[in-house]
Scaffold this active site. Structure first.
Site, PDB file in Angstrom:
ATOM      1  N   LYS A 124       0.815  -1.177  -0.088  1.00 42.06           N
ATOM      2  CA  LYS A 124      -0.141   0.131   0.047  1.00 42.06           C
ATOM      3  C   LYS A 124       0.919   1.401  -0.004  1.00 42.06           C
ATOM      4  O   LYS A 124       0.651   2.133  -0.798  1.00 42.06           O
ATOM      5  CB  LYS A 124      -0.954   0.103   1.373  1.00 42.06           C
ATOM      6  CG  LYS A 124      -2.028  -1.042   1.143  1.00 42.06           C
ATOM      7  CD  LYS A 124      -2.742  -1.159   2.599  1.00 42.06           C
ATOM      8  CE  LYS A 124      -3.886  -2.302   2.262  1.00 42.06           C
ATOM      9  NZ  LYS A 124      -4.677  -2.511   3.609  1.00 42.06           N
ATOM     10  N   GLN A 183      -4.533  -1.026   9.709  1.00 44.80           N
ATOM     11  CA  GLN A 183      -4.285  -2.407   8.927  1.00 44.80           C
ATOM     12  C   GLN A 183      -5.022  -3.415  10.054  1.00 44.80           C
ATOM     13  O   GLN A 183      -4.678  -3.468  11.188  1.00 44.80           O
ATOM     14  CB  GLN A 183      -3.035  -2.873   9.021  1.00 44.80           C
ATOM     15  CG  GLN A 183      -2.880  -4.030   7.961  1.00 44.80           C
ATOM     16  CD  GLN A 183      -3.255  -4.167   6.798  1.00 44.80           C
ATOM     17  OE1 GLN A 183      -3.217  -3.257   5.953  1.00 44.80           O
ATOM     18  NE2 GLN A 183      -3.929  -5.209   6.305  1.00 44.80           N
ATOM     19  N   ASP A 225     -10.674   3.524   4.552  1.00 47.00           N
ATOM     20  CA  ASP A 225     -11.213   1.987   4.288  1.00 47.00           C
ATOM     21  C   ASP A 225     -12.603   1.841   4.392  1.00 47.00           C
ATOM     22  O   ASP A 225     -13.037   0.714   4.013  1.00 47.00           O
ATOM     23  CB  ASP A 225     -10.437   1.215   5.515  1.00 47.00           C
ATOM     24  CG  ASP A 225      -9.734   0.111   5.262  1.00 47.00           C
ATOM     25  OD1 ASP A 225      -9.683  -0.081   4.091  1.00 47.00           O
ATOM     26  OD2 ASP A 225      -9.046  -0.478   5.996  1.00 47.00           O
TER      27      ASP A 225
END
Ligand code: NDP
Length: 281
Positions: A50, A94, A117
């Protein structure tokens, strides 16, 4: 193989190039902060990918690495600091977090305007209500692959295998918003095979290696395989038995090289979207 291959690498690459070109015209650099707690090897690989992808698109990316022993209060303080940082447009924590941390409470603490997200209750709620917000990256990637494949969704029978907050539910909401007739199947669904066979569009997100067999799907169906499963011999496979399904489906995504690359490209898109919403109103 008779199915058309939906190549996520190609679609993701062109989206990334388009985003880089748009970012290059801005008077500021969008900022993305990725928080990695603990030392789960798979998470470390995802975070590195990422970070690299963000930098190559012209995004100012930072990875904040915290030890597995980080407390809830310490992690909440990091999120609060990033919420307040004007240079940070996107925050991604994460998942999964190490045991002992309250994942839902951490996600709730992220400023919804920076929630690239798409997992905060505000953004999940906006999606469920059919209103604009930041949409979870993997579901967004699934929809882009369907669009790329020219799949007609209006009135189509869509079956989503899996009802997770991360994938199944948001994919179902997006398909519904695109006027598909959506069925959400899960571990308690009776006669899963029959449900799958009715699908014009099947999205598999169960995390069970090669569960969907060739005789589970209707001829010509479009099969999007979200699953990433590592076999004992080290191979990565999806939730569908690829060769069998490719002989029946009209179009299919491979694993790897299908949905996975789209998730990262959509994270970059969400970062740009969040930056433009925050900085230009
Ligand atoms: P979860 O484990 O959170 O959810 C799995 C879902 O599948 C649940 O709703 C579960 O049902 C259902 N399920 C499990 N077993 C069965 C079964 N035997 N029959 C029917 N339904 C079943 O997984 P995620 O949604 O987070 O991820 C799904 C897959 O997608 C995983 O392989 C994951 O690695 C992959 N993934 C890939 C991404 C990418 O970028 N390509 C990103 C995110 C995930 P129930 O709710 O009843 O328990």
């Amino acid at each position: 193989m008779t199915a058309t291959l939906i190549d996520g690498r190609v679609v993701a690459q062109s989206l990334r190039a388009e985003l880089a070109a748009r970012i290059a015209t801005l008077s500021f650099r969008p900022g993305l902060a990725v928080v990695l707690v603990g030392d789960d090897p798979a998470s470390a690989v995802y975070v590195r990918n990422k970070d690299r992808a963000a930098v190559s698109a012209g995004i100012a990316a930072q990875t904040i690495r915290l030890p597995a022993a980080t407390s809830q209060a310490e992690l909440l303080a990091v999120v609060a600091r990033l919420n307040a940082d004007a240079e940070v447009d996107g925050i991604l924590v994460q998942l999964p977090l190490p045991a002992g941390l309250d994942q839902a409470a951490i996600i709730r603490a992220i400023d919804p305007a920076k929630d690239v997200d798409g997992l905060t209750p505000i953004n999940a709620g906006l999606l469920a209500a059919g209103q604009p917000g930041l949409v979870a990256c993997t579901p967004l990637g699934v929809m882009k692959l369907l669009a790329h494949a020219g799949t007609s969704l209006s009135g189509a029978r869509a079956v989503v295998l899996g009802r997770s907050v991360l994938v199944g539910k948001p994919v179902a909401a997006l398909l519904l918003a695109a006027d598909a007739t959506v069925t959400i199947a899960h571990s308690r669904t009776r006669n899963l095979q029959a449900e799958c066979r009715r699908a014009d569009v099947l999205v598999a997100a169960v995390g069970r290696a090669e569960m969907v067999r060739g005789d589970w799907i209707a001829e010509g169906c479009v099969l999007i395989d979200v699953g990433i499963n590592r076999l004992a011999d080290g191979r990565l496979v999806g939730d569908a038995a690829f060769a069998e399904c490719a002989a029946v489906a009209g179009a299919i995504t491979p694993v790897p090289g299908g949905v996975g690359p789209m998730t990262i490209a959509c994270l970059l898109e969400n970062t740009l979207t969040a930056a433009l919403m925050r900085r230009t109103g």
